[in-house]
Write a protein that holds these residues in place. Sequence first.
Motif, PDB file in Angstrom:
ATOM      1  N   SER A  31      -8.441  15.674 -22.182  1.00  0.00           N
ATOM      2  CA  SER A  31      -9.532  15.049 -22.926  1.00  0.00           C
ATOM      3  C   SER A  31      -9.668  13.574 -22.599  1.00  0.00           C
ATOM      4  CB  SER A  31      -9.308  15.205 -24.437  1.00  0.00           C
ATOM      5  OG  SER A  31      -9.693  16.479 -24.882  1.00  0.00           O
ATOM      6  N   ILE A  32      -8.551  12.935 -22.303  1.00  0.00           N
ATOM      7  CA  ILE A  32      -8.583  11.481 -22.100  1.00  0.00           C
ATOM      8  C   ILE A  32      -8.341  11.075 -20.654  1.00  0.00           C
ATOM      9  CG2 ILE A  32      -7.930  10.958 -24.469  1.00  0.00           C
ATOM     10  CD1 ILE A  32      -5.073  10.627 -23.571  1.00  0.00           C
ATOM     11  N   SER A  33      -7.977  12.037 -19.811  1.00  0.00           N
ATOM     12  CA  SER A  33      -7.800  11.712 -18.397  1.00  0.00           C
ATOM     13  C   SER A  33      -9.158  11.737 -17.706  1.00  0.00           C
ATOM     14  CB  SER A  33      -6.861  12.714 -17.737  1.00  0.00           C
ATOM     15  OG  SER A  33      -7.403  14.012 -17.789  1.00  0.00           O
ATOM     16  N   THR A  34      -9.188  11.186 -16.520  1.00  0.00           N
ATOM     17  CA  THR A  34     -10.426  11.163 -15.755  1.00  0.00           C
ATOM     18  C   THR A  34     -10.523  12.447 -14.949  1.00  0.00           C
ATOM     19  OG1 THR A  34     -10.275   8.768 -15.608  1.00  0.00           O
ATOM     20  CG2 THR A  34     -11.807   9.854 -14.121  1.00  0.00           C
ATOM     21  N   GLY A  35     -11.215  13.418 -15.490  1.00  0.00           N
ATOM     22  CA  GLY A  35     -11.428  14.678 -14.802  1.00  0.00           C
ATOM     23  C   GLY A  35     -12.747  14.659 -14.063  1.00  0.00           C
ATOM     24  N   PRO A  36     -13.091  15.750 -13.408  1.00  0.00           N
ATOM     25  CA  PRO A  36     -14.304  15.778 -12.587  1.00  0.00           C
ATOM     26  C   PRO A  36     -15.596  15.638 -13.373  1.00  0.00           C
ATOM     27  CG  PRO A  36     -13.338  17.962 -12.770  1.00  0.00           C
ATOM     28  CD  PRO A  36     -12.341  17.014 -13.350  1.00  0.00           C
ATOM     29  N   ASN A  37     -15.562  15.960 -14.681  1.00  0.00           N
ATOM     30  CA  ASN A  37     -16.775  15.835 -15.495  1.00  0.00           C
ATOM     31  C   ASN A  37     -16.847  14.521 -16.267  1.00  0.00           C
ATOM     32  OD1 ASN A  37     -17.709  18.426 -14.779  1.00  0.00           O
ATOM     33  ND2 ASN A  37     -16.465  19.379 -16.362  1.00  0.00           N
ATOM     34  N   ALA A  38     -15.876  13.640 -16.046  1.00  0.00           N
ATOM     35  CA  ALA A  38     -15.826  12.402 -16.824  1.00  0.00           C
ATOM     36  C   ALA A  38     -16.956  11.445 -16.476  1.00  0.00           C
ATOM     37  CB  ALA A  38     -14.480  11.709 -16.608  1.00  0.00           C
ATOM     38  N   TYR A  39     -17.528  11.611 -15.295  1.00  0.00           N
ATOM     39  CA  TYR A  39     -18.536  10.667 -14.810  1.00  0.00           C
ATOM     40  C   TYR A  39     -19.389  11.389 -13.777  1.00  0.00           C
ATOM     41  CZ  TYR A  39     -19.500   5.595 -14.944  1.00  0.00           C
ATOM     42  OH  TYR A  39     -20.020   4.349 -15.213  1.00  0.00           O
ATOM     43  N   PRO A  40     -20.631  11.005 -13.586  1.00  0.00           N
ATOM     44  CA  PRO A  40     -21.445  11.651 -12.550  1.00  0.00           C
ATOM     45  C   PRO A  40     -20.916  11.332 -11.155  1.00  0.00           C
ATOM     46  CG  PRO A  40     -22.797  10.379 -14.090  1.00  0.00           C
ATOM     47  CD  PRO A  40     -21.377   9.999 -14.352  1.00  0.00           C
ATOM     48  N   SER A  41     -21.221  12.198 -10.208  1.00  0.00           N
ATOM     49  CA  SER A  41     -21.019  11.980  -8.771  1.00  0.00           C
ATOM     50  C   SER A  41     -19.570  12.014  -8.309  1.00  0.00           C
ATOM     51  CB  SER A  41     -21.652  10.643  -8.317  1.00  0.00           C
ATOM     52  OG  SER A  41     -23.000  10.570  -8.664  1.00  0.00           O
ATOM     53  N   LEU A  42     -18.607  12.241  -9.192  1.00  0.00           N
ATOM     54  CA  LEU A  42     -17.208  12.146  -8.788  1.00  0.00           C
ATOM     55  C   LEU A  42     -16.835  13.177  -7.727  1.00  0.00           C
ATOM     56  CD1 LEU A  42     -15.347  11.474 -12.172  1.00  0.00           C
ATOM     57  CD2 LEU A  42     -16.133   9.828 -10.459  1.00  0.00           C
ATOM     58  N   LEU A  43     -17.349  14.398  -7.849  1.00  0.00           N
ATOM     59  CA  LEU A  43     -17.031  15.422  -6.854  1.00  0.00           C
ATOM     60  C   LEU A  43     -17.911  15.307  -5.615  1.00  0.00           C
ATOM     61  CD1 LEU A  43     -16.201  18.603  -8.960  1.00  0.00           C
ATOM     62  CD2 LEU A  43     -14.710  16.807  -8.087  1.00  0.00           C
ATOM     63  N   TYR A  44     -19.141  14.876  -5.798  1.00  0.00           N
ATOM     64  CA  TYR A  44     -19.969  14.606  -4.622  1.00  0.00           C
ATOM     65  C   TYR A  44     -19.278  13.566  -3.743  1.00  0.00           C
ATOM     66  CZ  TYR A  44     -23.501  12.661  -1.599  1.00  0.00           C
ATOM     67  OH  TYR A  44     -24.169  12.215  -0.479  1.00  0.00           O
ATOM     68  N   ASN A  45     -18.786  12.507  -4.357  1.00  0.00           N
ATOM     69  CA  ASN A  45     -18.170  11.418  -3.603  1.00  0.00           C
ATOM     70  C   ASN A  45     -16.934  11.870  -2.832  1.00  0.00           C
ATOM     71  OD1 ASN A  45     -20.047   9.575  -4.567  1.00  0.00           O
ATOM     72  ND2 ASN A  45     -18.748   8.906  -6.259  1.00  0.00           N
ATOM     73  N   ALA A  46     -16.118  12.729  -3.446  1.00  0.00           N
ATOM     74  CA  ALA A  46     -14.818  13.072  -2.864  1.00  0.00           C
ATOM     75  C   ALA A  46     -14.807  14.369  -2.083  1.00  0.00           C
ATOM     76  CB  ALA A  46     -13.765  13.144  -3.977  1.00  0.00           C
ATOM     77  N   MET A  47     -15.693  15.321  -2.423  1.00  0.00           N
ATOM     78  CA  MET A  47     -15.576  16.659  -1.846  1.00  0.00           C
ATOM     79  C   MET A  47     -16.828  17.136  -1.100  1.00  0.00           C
ATOM     80  SD  MET A  47     -13.430  18.479  -4.965  1.00  0.00           S
ATOM     81  CE  MET A  47     -13.275  20.064  -4.124  1.00  0.00           C
ATOM     82  N   ILE A  48     -17.901  16.341  -1.126  1.00  0.00           N
ATOM     83  CA  ILE A  48     -19.108  16.651  -0.354  1.00  0.00           C
ATOM     84  C   ILE A  48     -19.388  15.549   0.665  1.00  0.00           C
ATOM     85  CG2 ILE A  48     -21.609  17.017  -0.442  1.00  0.00           C
ATOM     86  CD1 ILE A  48     -19.991  19.389  -1.470  1.00  0.00           C
ATOM     87  N   HIS A  49     -19.398  14.309   0.233  1.00  0.00           N
ATOM     88  CA  HIS A  49     -19.731  13.191   1.128  1.00  0.00           C
ATOM     89  C   HIS A  49     -18.894  13.176   2.411  1.00  0.00           C
ATOM     90  CE1 HIS A  49     -20.032   8.991   2.538  1.00  0.00           C
ATOM     91  NE2 HIS A  49     -21.280   9.097   2.117  1.00  0.00           N
ATOM     92  N   PRO A  50     -17.587  13.456   2.364  1.00  0.00           N
ATOM     93  CA  PRO A  50     -16.811  13.434   3.611  1.00  0.00           C
ATOM     94  C   PRO A  50     -17.205  14.504   4.623  1.00  0.00           C
ATOM     95  CG  PRO A  50     -15.365  13.254   1.694  1.00  0.00           C
ATOM     96  CD  PRO A  50     -16.720  13.652   1.184  1.00  0.00           C
ATOM     97  N   LEU A  51     -18.005  15.480   4.223  1.00  0.00           N
ATOM     98  CA  LEU A  51     -18.372  16.590   5.108  1.00  0.00           C
ATOM     99  C   LEU A  51     -19.731  16.417   5.763  1.00  0.00           C
ATOM    100  CD1 LEU A  51     -17.391  19.499   2.645  1.00  0.00           C
ATOM    101  CD2 LEU A  51     -15.901  18.315   4.276  1.00  0.00           C
ATOM    102  N   LEU A  52     -20.458  15.365   5.425  1.00  0.00           N
ATOM    103  CA  LEU A  52     -21.879  15.294   5.746  1.00  0.00           C
ATOM    104  C   LEU A  52     -22.187  15.204   7.240  1.00  0.00           C
ATOM    105  CD1 LEU A  52     -23.178  12.972   2.872  1.00  0.00           C
ATOM    106  CD2 LEU A  52     -23.344  15.462   3.049  1.00  0.00           C
ATOM    107  N   ASN A  53     -21.239  14.782   8.072  1.00  0.00           N
ATOM    108  CA  ASN A  53     -21.489  14.737   9.516  1.00  0.00           C
ATOM    109  C   ASN A  53     -21.341  16.103  10.176  1.00  0.00           C
ATOM    110  OD1 ASN A  53     -22.041  11.959   9.848  1.00  0.00           O
ATOM    111  ND2 ASN A  53     -19.853  11.481   9.770  1.00  0.00           N
ATOM    112  N   LEU A  54     -20.772  17.052   9.451  1.00  0.00           N
ATOM    113  CA  LEU A  54     -20.434  18.349  10.035  1.00  0.00           C
ATOM    114  C   LEU A  54     -21.660  19.256  10.099  1.00  0.00           C
ATOM    115  CD1 LEU A  54     -17.721  19.695  10.978  1.00  0.00           C
ATOM    116  CD2 LEU A  54     -17.772  20.913   8.799  1.00  0.00           C
ATOM    117  N   GLY A  55     -21.858  19.895  11.227  1.00  0.00           N
ATOM    118  CA  GLY A  55     -22.939  20.867  11.344  1.00  0.00           C
ATOM    119  C   GLY A  55     -22.648  22.107  10.516  1.00  0.00           C
TER     120      GLY A  55
END
Length: 654
Positions: free
Chosen positions: A397-421
Amino acid sequence: MKQFGLFIILFLGYHIVTAQIRLPKIFGDSMVLQRDKPITIWGWADQNEKITVQFNRQSKNTQANQQGKWKLELLPESAGGPFQLIVKGKNRVTLDNILVGDVWICSGQSNMEFQVKDVINSVAEINESKNSNIRHMMVPKDISGLPKEDIIGNNHWQSASPATTGNFTAVGYFFARELYKELHIPIGLIHTSWGGTQIETWIGKEALASSEAFVQIAGKMSETTLDSIGMIRKKALADKIQKLQGGLPIPAAIGLWKDTNYDHSHWLLMQVPKLWEQQSLVDFDGVVWFRKTITLSATEANTSATLFLGMIDDNDITYINGKKVGETNAYNEDRKYTIPSGVLHEGKNTIAVRVDDTGGGGGFYSNANEIKLMLLETSIPLSGEWAYQIASLHVTSISTGPNAYPSLLYNAMIHPLLNLGIKGALWYQGESNAGRAFQYRTAFPLMINDWRKNWAQGNFPFYFVQLAGFNSANGNSKNGSTWAELREAQTLTLSLPNTGMAVTTDIGDAKDIHPKNKQGVGKRLALVALNKTYGQTNIFSGPSFRSMKVEGNTMHIQFNNTGGGLCASKKGENIVKGFEIAGADQQFYAAHAIIKGDQIMVSAESVTMPVAVRYAWADDTGDVTLCNKEGLPAVPFRTDDWKLVTREAKYTIR
């Protein structure tokens, strides 16, 4: 002088380490590269270092910039392999056993995360899974306040085999298996998902700022650390608990909460059954006690009795009159507790339930009629208002999980893949957004467009799974259904180009949010892809609403995507289940629906002048049987535009 010499040695050692050519962690032995598109290779090296990349019969040179970053494009390759990828600079990196085929992103929440080892008939599926042309890469879970250049961890690409397939995303694997049967080309799966996550964490900040619905949210997003996000969340929860009940209780007070004589008149009230996230405890994980007092006659108190509490998320310990009568540690098991003789007594009896929610939904979530005290000859309903009090918070409840803030998973788990075909994306998510289903009409297309823009590969295929049936909160046309409204939002998203949807109303589980028939899900996604991406002429969708006409007390419903014709899932029948109709009073009644040619005739004795029809409009869609002769289920729908229960629910950040 010795200290200076040591400094030079350390400096040169550091310089040598940083000069090593490094590829992104998505690259590795046995990976799959996208066919028929330019192949982007990128990475890091020493500043201005000259780089040579060799693949198959291609060789190309580039140079790292001042920051040590480099990137180049190889010409498209046809499906095939295995090949070797060699990157040379001051050092050499060699990757072996590379295939060229189609790469699919597999993302979403827990139903995409669901592994092959947990599906029905899993042992046989795993034992028969050997196929070196189906390969899987699991992106480790990670969050970030800012877009990252690389993923974390040391995961690697794996070929399907009895030793590995059990840990693959089940939806992705069964999708790939069906594609390979038809296409005989390598299929690569990049699995980047996280259970229990909301869609907003998968959308980039710039996209949120571009949307009128989320622009204020984006304005509050600062370039902040995860620690500061956690502090904000902790303070917000503390303030909320203080406002609700004056703070958290001391342990000595909690020890009295199971006792009959404890006075809970000052406690808050909550509806049971209904998940507490849908009431006053949004985004709360922890321990909450519930109490309810009932009055029994002497005869009732002296008969055999069983307490039914339905399903509770996650764990419970239950007391009656201070005595423990049962305990269950599972979110998806019915609570049925036999009450020992002598526990009940004439007069007031108190039921106290300690509920421990470790993440996601929390509290009671069965049908109201399943919450009851069964006596020998009578049943006492227990649904309705219960008193409740928060006992403690979990770290989630008090830790910073993936739903704690917008864009957290986009930043860490999608953005690094964007150059890949890639060839396209598969998406299975929505359960965590059901409470804001109306806003999902905006959020879901926003995310798809955001990914397409940032991947810069055009409107690549984006295929998704519509929510299966699950009794989330007893939702239906009478009291409103958040899950039905989320399914409608998913259907509306099909207006985006190059999208497709797999309907799963017939393979859900009313008591399990994670239905185990992932074979059917993967196959239906593959049917969509084979038609829309690979140009086959197969039927890929069940019937979808086209129009209606009212004649007297009967509604005539016409459909698109009828394939070989309308039929009931139970062969030999022409009566279909799952329809309901309403008149101008907006009260829906179960309807008699019969197939006549290419349409459905719908009527109900209680509705003499029908104006609206709904199909499969409930959290748990139940026994809905309309399909086409290819066996694909009809898409849930409604013809009315009456008020939705989620219309005013909005996403907020603290």
